[in-house]
Design a protein around this motif. Structure first.
Motif, PDB file in Angstrom:
ATOM      1  N   TYR A   1       0.978  -1.126   0.087  1.00 26.98           N
ATOM      2  CA  TYR A   1      -0.048   0.015   0.003  1.00 26.98           C
ATOM      3  C   TYR A   1       0.853   1.479  -0.018  1.00 26.98           C
ATOM      4  O   TYR A   1       1.842   1.241   1.081  1.00 26.98           O
TER       5      TYR A   1
ATOM      6  N   LEU B   1       0.948   5.434  -0.291  1.00 28.63           N
ATOM      7  CA  LEU B   1       0.282   6.872  -0.442  1.00 28.63           C
ATOM      8  C   LEU B   1       1.197   7.737  -0.792  1.00 28.63           C
ATOM      9  O   LEU B   1       2.238   7.950  -0.544  1.00 28.63           O
TER      10      LEU B   1
ATOM     11  N   LEU C   1      -3.798   6.744  -2.909  1.00 25.94           N
ATOM     12  CA  LEU C   1      -3.529   5.495  -2.361  1.00 25.94           C
ATOM     13  C   LEU C   1      -3.562   4.555  -3.586  1.00 25.94           C
ATOM     14  O   LEU C   1      -4.562   4.372  -4.213  1.00 25.94           O
TER      15      LEU C   1
END
Length: 153
Positions: A5, A7, A135
């Protein structure tokens, strides 16, 4: 494959945060290059939705079972790699993954800033911390030499 993940809070200057945890998804059947196995999607695809229907899928029933089964946390993979290949090789892998994420974002930066300019109103763009972010889920596969390969974002 590994799901990371990421960002991005700014494209110019580029500011990236890579979450410390993610998911590790395994195919539920052994991989093979044999032409007879090419039809077996659960040997060639790590997609959770597909593999959870396989008779070979092994769920992780409890937190203390992380690192056993068809889906792990990234922390479980870190521990496994540390035990199997040692600290130096594991650190090299994570550095290569960081590099892969940064280079992918750099490659996307021109089109992302073009979209930003097109869709974010100028009065928002002029604010220092406008709260605009993106994201992403990065899917990465490791080869036998622990080289990370980007599958998709």
């Amino acid at each position: 494959d590994i799901r990371l993940y990421v960002l991005v809070t700014s494209w110019h200057p580029l500011i990236i945060y890579l979450h410390s945890n993610g998911l590790v998804r395994f195919a539920t059947d052994p991989y093979s290059l044999d032409a007879q196995s090419l039809h077996n999607r659960t040997a060639h695809i790590t997609n959770y939705t597909l593999n959870k229907r396989s008779t070979n899928f092994r769920p992780t029933a409890a937190v203390d079972e992380d690192g056993t089964g068809s889906k792990w946390t990234l922390d479980a993979l870190r521990a496994h790699l540390l035990a199997e290949v040692g600290a130096e090789a594991a650190q090299g892998l994570w550095a290569a993954i960081d590099d892969l994420v940064v280079k992918t974002c750099l490659a996307a930066e021109p089109s992302m800033t073009q979209s930003y300019d097109k869709y974010v109103p100028p009065e928002v763009q002029s604010q220092a911390h406008a709260g605009v972010f993106q994201l992403f889920g990065f899917d990465v596969m490791l080869d036998a030499d622990l080289k990370p390969w980007l599958l998709e974002v």
